[in-house]
Design an enzyme around this catalytic site. Structure first.
Site, PDB file in Angstrom:
ATOM      1  N   ASP A  30       0.581  -1.258  -0.351  1.00  9.83           N
ATOM      2  CA  ASP A  30      -0.339   0.207   0.147  1.00  9.83           C
ATOM      3  C   ASP A  30       0.919   1.345  -0.124  1.00  9.83           C
ATOM      4  OD1 ASP A  30      -3.574   0.506   0.920  1.00  9.83           O
ATOM      5  OD2 ASP A  30      -2.232   2.329   0.754  1.00  9.83           O
ATOM      6  N   PHE A 153     -16.886  -8.952  -4.980  1.00  7.48           N
ATOM      7  CA  PHE A 153     -18.750  -9.152  -4.749  1.00  7.48           C
ATOM      8  C   PHE A 153     -18.622  -9.425  -3.229  1.00  7.48           C
ATOM      9  CE2 PHE A 153     -18.896 -10.988  -9.212  1.00  7.48           C
ATOM     10  CZ  PHE A 153     -19.257  -9.839  -9.960  1.00  7.48           C
ATOM     11  N   LYS A 205     -20.535  -6.745 -12.494  1.00  5.10           N
ATOM     12  CA  LYS A 205     -19.982  -5.307 -10.929  1.00  5.10           C
ATOM     13  C   LYS A 205     -20.886  -4.659 -11.248  1.00  5.10           C
ATOM     14  CE  LYS A 205     -18.649  -4.916  -7.304  1.00  5.10           C
ATOM     15  NZ  LYS A 205     -18.970  -5.781  -6.099  1.00  5.10           N
ATOM     16  N   ALA A 253     -36.898  -1.944   4.454  1.00  7.38           N
ATOM     17  CA  ALA A 253     -37.564  -0.593   3.759  1.00  7.38           C
ATOM     18  C   ALA A 253     -36.306   0.061   4.989  1.00  7.38           C
ATOM     19  CB  ALA A 253     -38.817  -0.283   3.682  1.00  7.38           C
ATOM     20  N   CYS A 261     -19.988   1.595  -1.915  1.00  6.51           N
ATOM     21  CA  CYS A 261     -20.156   1.458  -3.263  1.00  6.51           C
ATOM     22  C   CYS A 261     -21.588   0.952  -3.969  1.00  6.51           C
ATOM     23  CB  CYS A 261     -20.480  -0.396  -3.100  1.00  6.51           C
ATOM     24  SG  CYS A 261     -18.552  -1.137  -2.105  1.00  6.51           S
ATOM     25  N   LYS A 264     -22.091   4.435  -5.222  1.00  7.93           N
ATOM     26  CA  LYS A 264     -21.437   5.368  -6.694  1.00  7.93           C
ATOM     27  C   LYS A 264     -21.574   4.388  -7.245  1.00  7.93           C
ATOM     28  CE  LYS A 264     -16.631   3.246  -4.982  1.00  7.93           C
ATOM     29  NZ  LYS A 264     -16.177   2.384  -6.682  1.00  7.93           N
ATOM     30  N   LYS A 321     -23.887  -0.033   7.491  1.00  6.96           N
ATOM     31  CA  LYS A 321     -24.627  -1.014   8.141  1.00  6.96           C
ATOM     32  C   LYS A 321     -24.108  -1.663   9.769  1.00  6.96           C
ATOM     33  CE  LYS A 321     -22.188  -3.864   5.209  1.00  6.96           C
ATOM     34  NZ  LYS A 321     -21.933  -5.173   4.586  1.00  6.96           N
ATOM     35  N   ARG A 328     -18.507   5.749   4.909  1.00  9.43           N
ATOM     36  CA  ARG A 328     -19.068   6.012   3.586  1.00  9.43           C
ATOM     37  C   ARG A 328     -20.384   5.906   3.011  1.00  9.43           C
ATOM     38  NH1 ARG A 328     -13.690   2.757   1.250  1.00  9.43           N
ATOM     39  NH2 ARG A 328     -14.739   1.547   2.608  1.00  9.43           N
TER      40      ARG A 328
HETATM   41  N1  NAD Z   1     -15.163  -2.479   0.644  1.00  6.37           N
HETATM   42  C1  NAD Z   1     -15.954  -3.136  -0.277  1.00  6.37           C
HETATM   43  O1  NAD Z   1     -16.859  -3.727   0.126  1.00  6.37           O
HETATM   44  C2  NAD Z   1     -15.907  -3.532  -1.663  1.00  6.37           C
HETATM   45  C3  NAD Z   1     -16.260  -4.696  -2.018  1.00  6.37           C
HETATM   46  C4  NAD Z   1     -16.061  -4.933  -3.439  1.00  6.37           C
HETATM   47  C5  NAD Z   1     -15.411  -4.665  -3.834  1.00  6.37           C
HETATM   48  N2  NAD Z   1     -14.828  -2.777  -3.808  1.00  6.37           N
HETATM   49  C6  NAD Z   1     -13.955  -2.545  -4.476  1.00  6.37           C
HETATM   50  O2  NAD Z   1     -12.561  -2.497  -4.583  1.00  6.37           O
HETATM   51  C7  NAD Z   1     -12.050  -1.345  -4.335  1.00  6.37           C
HETATM   52  C8  NAD Z   1     -10.934  -1.091  -3.178  1.00  6.37           C
HETATM   53  O3  NAD Z   1     -11.951  -1.173  -2.081  1.00  6.37           O
HETATM   54  P1  NAD Z   1     -11.283  -0.618  -0.969  1.00  6.37           P
HETATM   55  O4  NAD Z   1     -13.378  -0.625  -0.128  1.00  6.37           O
HETATM   56  O5  NAD Z   1     -10.565  -1.449  -0.408  1.00  6.37           O
HETATM   57  O6  NAD Z   1     -11.213   0.884  -0.716  1.00  6.37           O
HETATM   58  P2  NAD Z   1     -10.263   1.960   0.341  1.00  6.37           P
HETATM   59  O7  NAD Z   1      -9.873   2.907  -0.973  1.00  6.37           O
HETATM   60  O8  NAD Z   1     -10.502   1.567   1.483  1.00  6.37           O
HETATM   61  O9  NAD Z   1      -8.531   1.171   0.192  1.00  6.37           O
HETATM   62  C9  NAD Z   1      -7.988   1.241  -1.003  1.00  6.37           C
HETATM   63  C10 NAD Z   1      -5.971   1.339  -0.923  1.00  6.37           C
HETATM   64  O10 NAD Z   1      -5.519   1.423  -2.179  1.00  6.37           O
HETATM   65  C11 NAD Z   1      -4.316   2.120  -1.504  1.00  6.37           C
HETATM   66  N3  NAD Z   1      -3.534   2.518  -2.838  1.00  6.37           N
HETATM   67  C12 NAD Z   1      -4.392   3.703  -3.764  1.00  6.37           C
HETATM   68  N4  NAD Z   1      -2.809   4.115  -4.340  1.00  6.37           N
HETATM   69  C13 NAD Z   1      -2.480   2.925  -4.088  1.00  6.37           C
HETATM   70  C14 NAD Z   1      -0.999   3.123  -4.942  1.00  6.37           C
HETATM   71  N5  NAD Z   1      -0.946   3.262  -6.039  1.00  6.37           N
HETATM   72  N6  NAD Z   1       0.300   1.163  -4.531  1.00  6.37           N
HETATM   73  C15 NAD Z   1      -0.586   0.588  -3.462  1.00  6.37           C
HETATM   74  N7  NAD Z   1      -1.573   1.087  -2.792  1.00  6.37           N
HETATM   75  C16 NAD Z   1      -2.570   2.338  -3.323  1.00  6.37           C
HETATM   76  C17 NAD Z   1      -4.383   3.640  -0.797  1.00  6.37           C
HETATM   77  O11 NAD Z   1      -4.036   3.901   0.612  1.00  6.37           O
HETATM   78  C18 NAD Z   1      -6.337   2.415   0.046  1.00  6.37           C
HETATM   79  O12 NAD Z   1      -4.757   1.275   1.800  1.00  6.37           O
HETATM   80  C19 NAD Z   1     -12.609  -0.416  -4.907  1.00  6.37           C
HETATM   81  O13 NAD Z   1     -12.558  -0.385  -6.063  1.00  6.37           O
HETATM   82  C20 NAD Z   1     -13.741  -1.220  -4.473  1.00  6.37           C
HETATM   83  O14 NAD Z   1     -15.319  -0.429  -5.426  1.00  6.37           O
HETATM   84  C21 NAD Z   1     -15.070  -2.819  -2.280  1.00  6.37           C
HETATM   85  O1  UPG Z   2     -33.144  -4.568   2.738  1.00  7.06           O
HETATM   86  C1  UPG Z   2     -31.986  -4.281   2.583  1.00  7.06           C
HETATM   87  C2  UPG Z   2     -30.336  -4.270   3.096  1.00  7.06           C
HETATM   88  C3  UPG Z   2     -29.677  -3.262   2.104  1.00  7.06           C
HETATM   89  N1  UPG Z   2     -29.766  -2.033   2.709  1.00  7.06           N
HETATM   90  C4  UPG Z   2     -28.730  -0.749   3.274  1.00  7.06           C
HETATM   91  O2  UPG Z   2     -28.217  -0.817   1.791  1.00  7.06           O
HETATM   92  C5  UPG Z   2     -26.534  -0.659   1.877  1.00  7.06           C
HETATM   93  C6  UPG Z   2     -26.219  -1.888   1.246  1.00  7.06           C
HETATM   94  O3  UPG Z   2     -25.812  -3.424   2.166  1.00  7.06           O
HETATM   95  P1  UPG Z   2     -25.055  -4.224   1.866  1.00  7.06           P
HETATM   96  O4  UPG Z   2     -25.126  -4.442   0.158  1.00  7.06           O
HETATM   97  O5  UPG Z   2     -24.763  -5.128   3.139  1.00  7.06           O
HETATM   98  O6  UPG Z   2     -23.160  -3.758   2.414  1.00  7.06           O
HETATM   99  P2  UPG Z   2     -21.839  -3.449   1.344  1.00  7.06           P
HETATM  100  O7  UPG Z   2     -20.723  -4.205   2.501  1.00  7.06           O
HETATM  101  O8  UPG Z   2     -21.870  -2.121   0.884  1.00  7.06           O
HETATM  102  O9  UPG Z   2     -22.020  -4.624  -0.014  1.00  7.06           O
HETATM  103  C7  UPG Z   2     -22.571  -4.246  -1.121  1.00  7.06           C
HETATM  104  O10 UPG Z   2     -21.797  -3.744  -1.938  1.00  7.06           O
HETATM  105  C8  UPG Z   2     -20.216  -4.324  -1.970  1.00  7.06           C
HETATM  106  C9  UPG Z   2     -19.048  -3.221  -2.975  1.00  7.06           C
HETATM  107  O11 UPG Z   2     -18.931  -3.205  -3.969  1.00  7.06           O
HETATM  108  C10 UPG Z   2     -20.539  -5.562  -3.054  1.00  7.06           C
HETATM  109  O12 UPG Z   2     -19.436  -6.081  -3.379  1.00  7.06           O
HETATM  110  C11 UPG Z   2     -21.278  -5.924  -2.046  1.00  7.06           C
HETATM  111  O13 UPG Z   2     -21.904  -7.379  -3.026  1.00  7.06           O
HETATM  112  C12 UPG Z   2     -22.596  -5.458  -1.586  1.00  7.06           C
HETATM  113  O14 UPG Z   2     -24.055  -5.968  -1.108  1.00  7.06           O
HETATM  114  C13 UPG Z   2     -26.470  -0.660   3.665  1.00  7.06           C
HETATM  115  O15 UPG Z   2     -26.926   0.751   4.255  1.00  7.06           O
HETATM  116  C14 UPG Z   2     -27.788  -0.996   3.318  1.00  7.06           C
HETATM  117  O16 UPG Z   2     -28.612  -0.686   4.942  1.00  7.06           O
HETATM  118  C15 UPG Z   2     -30.979  -1.474   3.067  1.00  7.06           C
HETATM  119  O17 UPG Z   2     -31.419  -0.476   2.872  1.00  7.06           O
HETATM  120  N2  UPG Z   2     -32.619  -2.431   2.916  1.00  7.06           N
END
Ligand code: NAD
Ligand code: UPG
Length: 449
Positions: A30, A153, A205, A253, A261, A264, A321, A328
């Site tokens: 990182d 996911f 995605k 609801a 996620c 955005k 949640k 965020r």
């Molecule tokens: N958070 C989730 O639940 C979730 C789930 C599925 C997909 N995603 C996707 O996965 C990606 C990562 O999500 P996250 O929540 O882990 O992101 P995050 O922003 O929390 O973490 C990203 C990390 O990358 C680091 N970084 C930035 N530029 C860098 C570089 N050049 N070299 C090395 N490290 C670097 C940052 O310092 C940070 O620690 C995003 O595209 C997000 O949309 C997130």
């Molecule tokens: O019936 C429901 C279920 C969820 N939520 C809300 O929806 C948001 C997202 O919830 P959840 O999907 O469980 O959270 P994330 O961890 O953001 O996960 C989503 O976003 C990730 C990042 O892309 C994906 O990888 C996951 O598959 C996808 O579920 C939260 O604010 C919840 O409170 C509701 O309002 N009603």
């Protein structure tokens, strides 16, 4: 297999620790030196059940190492997984600066042999192709690189479980060799693997998160209609969910969807679609439906309390949640902004079981943050349940009544037993539920009254 993971956010760290646990040799880097130092010392910046143990196991077994920025370990890796952040602007532009920065760090280490780069970050359609072209343009002729798309996911709060038991693994590739290598990486997980091309993987995605957002917004609009017509939305959700074609999930609801996620990625899909000439009107409507929910809650609060200007209102839960400290795009922040705009004199007292320094820093000025539900509820004229934490669901009618000035609860997540609380002398109002004659709200005479 030797793997490098670039980015130690929730996704990168879980991926790195997960693959190390499956026996691979993993280097996770990182650019944030403090973050890496904390992780190396076992102090994880995320509240993720089981992740600290997984990281520790990998470190102790000598299969998981950390570092800042580029390293020879990246040059030696057969597969480099990019899991950097891809935030989006308010109008849905996904910002790829972190991805390009990471790519530019990689190419000097990719010469001389063929290497696989897997994009796990959520990106616009066509990004894997652009990334490959960018790296290839800088490589000497004998070097080679394949870029694949392996979208993630996992859900926050379930990151480790979702790594080991993913709903699906999607591998978007352009060559047979790349698909085969990725297949080998995932072979130790008994998951459904879907092979496709890179663009389909990238779109799948965004489409998945938008589908979830649409379902939630449908639930919220149906809940509003239930209120207007004297129906009970939780019953309706149950009836809908019993149809296997609809399914019971994501019909809850309340205050709507937030997090890093769903909002955005739905915005990103809408923007991408409009640029591509295939407008996503349904996804677009889901965003609009989500945006009005804080206003609806504010109106309910106003109806429940006559006059809000000098009232003290407790907010129970702030995280987007339960199970995470992540703020965020949290609905709590939109609700706070709405309440402060409408009622400048309102006093807001918040509590979240996962409260930490990062959360404190992100809260707008003028919101009191307390270390317990009791402190937030003391002397409150009303409380809004914003996040359905188990600790919050467990607060008893006796506690509410003894701590609050007036035991009025607006259950913004339909997570309380409103009928039981109301039977004990409280006023508990859910979303899409029939009110039990609170002051200021006309009594409903039906079976739920
Ligand atoms: N958070 C989730 O639940 C979730 C789930 C599925 C997909 N995603 C996707 O996965 C990606 C990562 O999500 P996250 O929540 O882990 O992101 P995050 O922003 O929390 O973490 C990203 C990390 O990358 C680091 N970084 C930035 N530029 C860098 C570089 N050049 N070299 C090395 N490290 C670097 C940052 O310092 C940070 O620690 C995003 O595209 C997000 O949309 C997130
Ligand atoms: O019936 C429901 C279920 C969820 N939520 C809300 O929806 C948001 C997202 O919830 P959840 O999907 O469980 O959270 P994330 O961890 O953001 O996960 C989503 O976003 C990730 C990042 O892309 C994906 O990888 C996951 O598959 C996808 O579920 C939260 O604010 C919840 O409170 C509701 O309002 N009603």
């Amino acid at each position: 297999m030797k793997i490098a993971v670039v980015g130690a956010g929730i996704v990168g760290l879980t991926t790195a620790a997960g693959f190390a646990d499956l026996g691979h040799q993993v280097y996770c880097s990182d650019t944030d030196g403090d973050k890496i130092e904390r992780i190396e010392n076992g102090v994880l910046p995320y509240l993720e059940p089981g992740l600290a143990e997984l990281v520790k196991r990998g470190q102790e077994g000598g299969r998981l190492a950390f570092g800042v920025g580029a390293s020879t370990a990246i040059g030696e890796a057969e597969i480099v997984i990019l899991a950097v952040g891809t935030p989006a602007t308010d109008d849905g532009e996904i910002l790829l600066a972190q991805l390009w920065e990471a790519a530019d760090m990689l190419w000097p280490r990719a010469d001389g042999m063929r290497r696989l780069i897997a994009v796990k970050s959520t990106v616009p359609v066509g990004t894997a192709e652009r990334l490959e072209a960018r790296i290839r343009a800088r490589l000497p002729a004998e070097g080679g690189v394949d870029v694949v798309s392996v979208p993630e996911f996992l859900r926050e709060g379930f990151a480790v479980r979702d790594f080991f038991e993913p709903s699906r693994v999607v591998i978007g590739s352009a060559t047979h060799e790349a698909a085969e290598l990725m297949d080998r990486l995932y072979r130790r997980l008994s998951a459904t693997v879907v092979h496709t091309d890179r663009r389909s993987a990238e779109l799948a995605k965004l489409a998945s998160n938008a589908a979830l957002a649409i379902k939630i917004s449908y639930a919220n609009e149906m809940a509003a209609l239930s209120e207007q017509t004297g129906a009970d939305y939780p019953d309706i959700a149950r009836i809908l969910g019993l149809d296997p074609r609809i399914g019971p999930h994501f019909l809850g609801a309340g205050l709507g969807f937030g997090g890093s996620c769903l909002p955005k990625d739905t915005r990103a899909l809408v923007r991408l679609a409009s640029e591509a000439g295939a407008p996503q009107t349904v996804a677009s409507a889901a965003i609009r439906a989500n945006a009005v929910l804080p206003q609806r809650m504010a109106r309910k609060l106003e109806a429940a309390l006559s006059g809000l200007s000098r009232r003290r209102v407790a907010l129970l839960g702030l995280a987007f949640k339960p199970g995470t400290a992540d703020l965020r795009e949290a609905p709590s922040l939109r609700l706070i902004a709405e309440l402060k705009k409408r009622y400048p004199g309102i006093s807001l007292a918040a509590y979240d079981p996962a409260v930490d320094i990062a959360m404190k820093r992100q809260l707008p000025a003028g919101v009191g943050l307390y270390g317990s539900a009791e402190e937030a509820l003391r002397g409150a004229d009303a409380a809004i349940v914003v996040t359905e934490w188990p600790e919050i669901r467990k607060i008893s009618a006796e506690d509410y009544k003894s701590w609050m000035s007036r035991p009025i609860i607006l259950d913004g997540r339909n997570c309380l037993d409103a009928h039981a609380l109301n039977a004990q002398g409280m006023v508990c109002i859910g979303v899409g539920r029939l009110p039990a004659a609170p002051q200021g709200i006309p009594a409903y005479q039906g079976r739920h009254a």
